[in-house]
Structures are given as C-alpha cells and as structure tokens.
Design a protein around this motif. Structure first.
Motif, PDB file in Angstrom:
ATOM      1  N   TYR A  56       1.012  -1.106  -0.052  1.00  0.00           N
ATOM      2  CA  TYR A  56       0.140   0.445   0.067  1.00  0.00           C
ATOM      3  C   TYR A  56       0.873   1.500  -0.397  1.00  0.00           C
ATOM      4  CZ  TYR A  56      -5.225  -0.276   0.577  1.00  0.00           C
ATOM      5  OH  TYR A  56      -6.590  -1.269  -0.037  1.00  0.00           O
ATOM      6  N   VAL A  57       0.946   1.775  -1.016  1.00  0.00           N
ATOM      7  CA  VAL A  57       1.654   3.433  -0.493  1.00  0.00           C
ATOM      8  C   VAL A  57       0.319   4.875  -0.957  1.00  0.00           C
ATOM      9  CG1 VAL A  57       2.862   5.027  -2.536  1.00  0.00           C
ATOM     10  CG2 VAL A  57       2.787   1.981  -2.999  1.00  0.00           C
ATOM     11  N   LEU A  58       0.797   5.281  -0.096  1.00  0.00           N
ATOM     12  CA  LEU A  58       0.118   6.486   1.093  1.00  0.00           C
ATOM     13  C   LEU A  58       0.935   7.454   0.624  1.00  0.00           C
ATOM     14  CD1 LEU A  58       0.145   4.061   3.969  1.00  0.00           C
ATOM     15  CD2 LEU A  58      -2.349   4.253   2.628  1.00  0.00           C
ATOM     16  N   LEU A  59       0.298   8.288  -0.219  1.00  0.00           N
ATOM     17  CA  LEU A  59       0.801   9.518  -0.808  1.00  0.00           C
ATOM     18  C   LEU A  59       0.465  10.616   0.863  1.00  0.00           C
ATOM     19  CD1 LEU A  59      -1.275   9.360  -4.070  1.00  0.00           C
ATOM     20  CD2 LEU A  59       1.168   8.581  -3.530  1.00  0.00           C
ATOM     21  N   PRO A  60       0.718  11.675  -0.017  1.00  0.00           N
ATOM     22  CA  PRO A  60       0.987  12.937   0.891  1.00  0.00           C
ATOM     23  C   PRO A  60      -0.487  14.198   0.478  1.00  0.00           C
ATOM     24  CG  PRO A  60       2.543  13.290  -0.156  1.00  0.00           C
ATOM     25  CD  PRO A  60       2.013  12.198  -0.324  1.00  0.00           C
ATOM     26  N   GLY A  61      -0.932  14.981   1.644  1.00  0.00           N
ATOM     27  CA  GLY A  61      -2.373  15.183   1.108  1.00  0.00           C
ATOM     28  C   GLY A  61      -3.804  14.675   0.897  1.00  0.00           C
ATOM     29  N   GLU A  62      -5.031  15.634   0.708  1.00  0.00           N
ATOM     30  CA  GLU A  62      -5.724  14.631   0.597  1.00  0.00           C
ATOM     31  C   GLU A  62      -5.729  13.870  -0.692  1.00  0.00           C
ATOM     32  OE1 GLU A  62      -8.064  15.121   2.588  1.00  0.00           O
ATOM     33  OE2 GLU A  62      -7.002  15.800   3.784  1.00  0.00           O
ATOM     34  N   GLN A  63      -6.857  13.392  -0.619  1.00  0.00           N
ATOM     35  CA  GLN A  63      -8.005  11.962  -2.043  1.00  0.00           C
ATOM     36  C   GLN A  63      -7.739  12.676  -2.923  1.00  0.00           C
ATOM     37  OE1 GLN A  63      -6.818   8.687  -1.617  1.00  0.00           O
ATOM     38  NE2 GLN A  63      -7.116   8.673  -3.819  1.00  0.00           N
ATOM     39  N   ARG A  64      -7.425  12.847  -4.159  1.00  0.00           N
ATOM     40  CA  ARG A  64      -7.282  13.087  -5.489  1.00  0.00           C
ATOM     41  C   ARG A  64      -9.088  12.667  -6.015  1.00  0.00           C
ATOM     42  NH1 ARG A  64      -2.145  14.857  -7.478  1.00  0.00           N
ATOM     43  NH2 ARG A  64      -1.043  15.521  -6.255  1.00  0.00           N
ATOM     44  N   GLU A  65      -8.763  10.840  -5.798  1.00  0.00           N
ATOM     45  CA  GLU A  65      -9.808   9.832  -6.246  1.00  0.00           C
ATOM     46  C   GLU A  65     -10.861   9.653  -5.987  1.00  0.00           C
ATOM     47  OE1 GLU A  65      -7.025   7.280  -9.747  1.00  0.00           O
ATOM     48  OE2 GLU A  65      -6.707   7.781  -7.387  1.00  0.00           O
ATOM     49  N   ARG A  66     -12.265   9.922  -5.958  1.00  0.00           N
ATOM     50  CA  ARG A  66     -13.354   9.420  -5.237  1.00  0.00           C
ATOM     51  C   ARG A  66     -13.106   7.615  -5.328  1.00  0.00           C
ATOM     52  NH1 ARG A  66     -18.658  12.906  -6.719  1.00  0.00           N
ATOM     53  NH2 ARG A  66     -18.974  11.971  -5.116  1.00  0.00           N
ATOM     54  N   ILE A  67     -12.928   7.255  -5.809  1.00  0.00           N
ATOM     55  CA  ILE A  67     -12.992   5.731  -6.174  1.00  0.00           C
ATOM     56  C   ILE A  67     -11.966   5.105  -5.234  1.00  0.00           C
ATOM     57  CG2 ILE A  67     -12.963   3.476  -6.812  1.00  0.00           C
ATOM     58  CD1 ILE A  67     -15.690   5.392  -6.097  1.00  0.00           C
ATOM     59  N   TRP A  68     -11.087   5.126  -4.643  1.00  0.00           N
ATOM     60  CA  TRP A  68      -9.655   3.926  -3.934  1.00  0.00           C
ATOM     61  C   TRP A  68      -9.778   2.966  -3.682  1.00  0.00           C
ATOM     62  CZ3 TRP A  68     -10.752   3.359   0.695  1.00  0.00           C
ATOM     63  CH2 TRP A  68     -11.795   4.180   1.350  1.00  0.00           C
ATOM     64  N   PRO A  69      -8.795   2.549  -3.616  1.00  0.00           N
ATOM     65  CA  PRO A  69      -7.528   2.943  -3.743  1.00  0.00           C
ATOM     66  C   PRO A  69      -7.054   2.125  -5.517  1.00  0.00           C
ATOM     67  CG  PRO A  69      -7.718   0.291  -3.437  1.00  0.00           C
ATOM     68  CD  PRO A  69      -8.842   0.955  -2.517  1.00  0.00           C
ATOM     69  N   ARG A  70      -6.347   3.099  -6.302  1.00  0.00           N
ATOM     70  CA  ARG A  70      -5.659   2.960  -7.287  1.00  0.00           C
ATOM     71  C   ARG A  70      -5.131   1.567  -7.322  1.00  0.00           C
ATOM     72  NH1 ARG A  70      -4.703   5.013 -12.503  1.00  0.00           N
ATOM     73  NH2 ARG A  70      -5.889   6.819 -12.010  1.00  0.00           N
ATOM     74  N   VAL A  71      -5.045   0.638  -8.475  1.00  0.00           N
ATOM     75  CA  VAL A  71      -4.290  -0.400  -8.061  1.00  0.00           C
ATOM     76  C   VAL A  71      -3.711  -0.993  -9.449  1.00  0.00           C
ATOM     77  CG1 VAL A  71      -4.428  -3.261  -8.405  1.00  0.00           C
ATOM     78  CG2 VAL A  71      -6.155  -1.390  -7.059  1.00  0.00           C
ATOM     79  N   ALA A  72      -1.878  -1.498  -8.915  1.00  0.00           N
ATOM     80  CA  ALA A  72      -1.414  -1.369 -10.213  1.00  0.00           C
ATOM     81  C   ALA A  72      -0.412  -3.000  -9.747  1.00  0.00           C
ATOM     82  CB  ALA A  72      -0.443  -1.032 -10.067  1.00  0.00           C
ATOM     83  N   TYR A  73      -0.108  -3.037 -11.432  1.00  0.00           N
ATOM     84  CA  TYR A  73       1.133  -4.736 -10.865  1.00  0.00           C
ATOM     85  C   TYR A  73       2.296  -4.181 -11.565  1.00  0.00           C
ATOM     86  CZ  TYR A  73       3.066  -8.737 -12.403  1.00  0.00           C
ATOM     87  OH  TYR A  73       3.639  -9.881 -12.763  1.00  0.00           O
ATOM     88  N   ARG A  74       3.493  -4.872 -11.276  1.00  0.00           N
ATOM     89  CA  ARG A  74       4.513  -4.414 -11.568  1.00  0.00           C
ATOM     90  C   ARG A  74       5.685  -5.578 -11.435  1.00  0.00           C
ATOM     91  NH1 ARG A  74       7.510   1.681  -9.940  1.00  0.00           N
ATOM     92  NH2 ARG A  74      10.073   0.964 -11.206  1.00  0.00           N
ATOM     93  N   GLU A  75       6.536  -4.991 -12.944  1.00  0.00           N
ATOM     94  CA  GLU A  75       7.712  -6.401 -12.003  1.00  0.00           C
ATOM     95  C   GLU A  75       9.127  -5.386 -12.009  1.00  0.00           C
ATOM     96  OE1 GLU A  75       7.413  -9.243 -15.230  1.00  0.00           O
ATOM     97  OE2 GLU A  75       5.345 -10.272 -14.480  1.00  0.00           O
ATOM     98  N   TRP A  76       9.932  -6.077 -11.456  1.00  0.00           N
ATOM     99  CA  TRP A  76      10.813  -5.471 -11.221  1.00  0.00           C
ATOM    100  C   TRP A  76      12.034  -6.506 -11.240  1.00  0.00           C
ATOM    101  CZ3 TRP A  76      13.625  -3.436  -5.799  1.00  0.00           C
ATOM    102  CH2 TRP A  76      14.979  -2.230  -6.346  1.00  0.00           C
ATOM    103  N   ASP A  77      13.487  -6.569 -11.994  1.00  0.00           N
ATOM    104  CA  ASP A  77      14.419  -6.823 -11.703  1.00  0.00           C
ATOM    105  C   ASP A  77      16.161  -6.372 -10.822  1.00  0.00           C
ATOM    106  OD1 ASP A  77      13.698  -9.724 -13.168  1.00  0.00           O
ATOM    107  OD2 ASP A  77      14.706  -7.381 -15.011  1.00  0.00           O
ATOM    108  N   HIS A  78      15.676  -7.187  -8.768  1.00  0.00           N
ATOM    109  CA  HIS A  78      16.793  -6.669  -8.076  1.00  0.00           C
ATOM    110  C   HIS A  78      17.568  -7.400  -7.905  1.00  0.00           C
ATOM    111  CE1 HIS A  78      17.728  -4.629  -5.204  1.00  0.00           C
ATOM    112  NE2 HIS A  78      17.019  -5.249  -4.280  1.00  0.00           N
ATOM    113  N   ALA A  79      18.911  -6.683  -8.016  1.00  0.00           N
ATOM    114  CA  ALA A  79      20.009  -8.652  -7.247  1.00  0.00           C
ATOM    115  C   ALA A  79      19.744 -10.017  -7.840  1.00  0.00           C
ATOM    116  CB  ALA A  79      19.951  -8.326  -5.799  1.00  0.00           C
ATOM    117  N   GLY A  80      19.603  -9.659  -9.307  1.00  0.00           N
ATOM    118  CA  GLY A  80      19.127 -11.226 -10.037  1.00  0.00           C
ATOM    119  C   GLY A  80      17.991 -11.846  -9.748  1.00  0.00           C
ATOM    120  N   GLU A  81      16.685 -11.009  -9.210  1.00  0.00           N
ATOM    121  CA  GLU A  81      16.038 -11.941  -9.119  1.00  0.00           C
ATOM    122  C   GLU A  81      14.276 -10.900  -9.981  1.00  0.00           C
ATOM    123  OE1 GLU A  81      13.501 -14.831  -5.632  1.00  0.00           O
ATOM    124  OE2 GLU A  81      15.381 -13.371  -4.843  1.00  0.00           O
TER     125      GLU A  81
END
Length: 298
Positions: A56-81
């Motif tokens: 869960y990534v929590l942002l400063p300030g007030e909520q901008r979107e009325r329907i929350w949370p925004r969801v995403a999927y991400r892949e990251w190559d780090h330290a050989g994995e």
C-alpha cells in the motif's frame, strides 16, 4: 491514542522485512512521492519472495480520486531476481479516515487490523501518521467485533464474528472457515490485541480466564450496529465500483493476467503492445489463444 495499543502496533509495524522488499518499497515510495509504504499479505508472514508482494503506497495531501485505491501490477528485476508486486495507492489522509471508520469503506480497517509492516517511510511524521491510522483500524475492528460477537466468549470468537461479517459485506467469495485460517496463521499477532483495542476505544469489559464480556449497553450496541448496517449495505456496491474502475485504471493488468495464466496453466501468453494498452479489448483474443494452446497440449 492508547499508549498500550500504540506500543503494541508500533512493535508490529517495525517487524523486519527482507532487504529486497525494503528496496522495492523505497523505490515505489520515492517514485510516487509517498509518505509511507506498507507491506502486508502472506509474503510478510512467510518471508518468501515467490508470487506477488502486496504493497500500500500512501501519498501526502488529500485524496484526489473518489474511488480508491488505484491498483497496479509491476515487475522489477533486483539483485538477480524478478520481484512481482500488486500496488494499491491512495492518500495517507484517506487511509487514516477509512481505518478509523469515518468513511463508508468496509475493507481498510478489516484488512489492517491484520499484520502489516512499515517497509518504508519518508520521515517520522509519516511514520507517526501510519501508526495512528493502524491504531484506529484496531479500535474500529474491535468495536464492531464487540457488537456482532457473542455476549461473552474468547477473543477468537469475537474476531471470527468480525471477519464473517465483513466477508459477507464484500463482493468476493471466501472459502468457509477463512476467518479461522487468518487467526491460526496470525495467532501471535492477535494474541492479546482485542482487550487493548477495547481499552483504546473506551469499551469496558470483564475477563474470566480466556473468556471476555464487553460492557456494551443495549443502546451502545444498537448504535454500533446502525453504523455497521450503513456500511454493510454499501459494501458490495463499492466493491463493484472499484472493480469497474480497475478495468480501466489497473496499470500492468495485462502483465498480471499473463503471469497468473502462466503460473496456473504453464502457458505463456505474449503481452503485445495492444494487449498492454487495451487489456479489455484484447481479452477475447487472448482467451481464444489460450483455449487453442490448451487443446494442442491435450
């Protein structure tokens, strides 16, 4: 904020996470300009990097979107994995309101009365705000548990009643006994938590061994149940709105679907540029391809 509850939750929040998880959380937090990043789910308990990491990534300030949370999927190559993550993003202020029961949401406080770790924080102010929010989640969950649970029983009886009520309010299917599994695998987390939550919320109780009896008057119980009934009736519609939104705003949806298909079927579906940009429009073609390749396998 109750000192005893805050100390208990602060200790849990500071639970160590793997270096790879901490690095991923820092990357997500700094890229988003976030205040804090929470890590939760089964990978927190097991310490495994397999499957999908939940943040869960929590942002400063007030909520901008009325329907929350925004969801995403991400892949990251780090330290050989290769690390895979499902990332929910919303404002810390809205997260705190939802955790304390001030919004119509039925998910945040029920999810975050369960274990989570503060994998990254921008500063001590953000750290303190997250701690206060999670104390609010525990108090909100404990309050409803007192109202929907038995007149007297063990702490687990009250937690079971709470999770059964919230599962029925949400637009999802849980296997029977899911609440038992949550309590079993997180026994140390829930041990002794309910009395602290009640004390923080001003709910008196009697204790005889492991048996608890909350001191709620009929009027107090009725008020809590009215509060819950308003949220319960909106639970499924809100879930549907979030699902509808996710069909157009789920960043990385095609990659996530392809990974899930490969994990469960062994069939690798190519994520073309069109499928990445238009996952809904591309879904029929991808399903036809999957069907043909499964037939070929047989």
């Amino acid at each position: 904020m109750s000192t005893a509850l805050a100390q208990r939750i602060a200790t849990a929040l500071e639970s160590p996470v793997r270096d790879e998880v901490a690095a991923y959380a820092r990357l997500l937090g700094e890229e988003a300009g976030a205040g804090a990043v929470l890590f939760y789910g089964s990978n927190l308990r097991t310490g495994s990097l397999e499957g999908v990491l939940d943040f869960y990534v929590l942002l400063p300030g007030e909520q901008r979107e009325r329907i929350w949370p925004r969801v995403a999927y991400r892949e990251w190559d780090h330290a050989g994995e290769r690390l895979r993550a499902k990332i929910a993003t919303m404002s810390l202020a809205q997260f705190a309101r939802a955790a304390s029961g001030q919004s119509r949401d039925t998910t945040i406080w029920a999810r975050f009365v369960q274990p989570s770790a503060l994998a990254w924080a921008q500063d001590e102010a953000a750290r303190g705000a997250v701690l206060e929010a999670l104390c609010g989640a525990a108090a909100t969950a404990g309050r409803l548990a007192a109202a929907v649970g038995p007149a007297s029983g063990t702490a687990q009886d009250y937690w079971r009643a709470l999770f059964r009520a919230t599962y029925r309010a949400e637009f999802r299917i849980e296997q029977p006994g899911r609440e038992n599994a949550i309590l079993e695998v997180n026994a140390a987390h829930f041990d002794g938590l309910l009395p602290l939550a009640w004390e923080a919320d001003g709910i008196g109780f009697a204790r005889e061994g492991e048996v608890l009896r909350p001191a709620l008057s009929p009027e107090e119980r009725a008020a809590i149940l009215r509060w819950w009934d308003r949220r319960r009736r909106l639970g499924k519609p809100l879930n549907l709105l979030r699902l509808a939104k996710a069909t157009t705003t789920f960043d990385g949806a095609a990659d996530y679907a392809a990974w899930k298909l490969h994990r469960h079927t062994g069939i690798a579906i190519e994520v073309t540029l069109f499928r990445a940009k238009h996952p809904l429009l591309a879904a029929p073609g991808a399903l036809i391809e999957l069907w043909r390749r499964r037939r070929a396998q047989r």
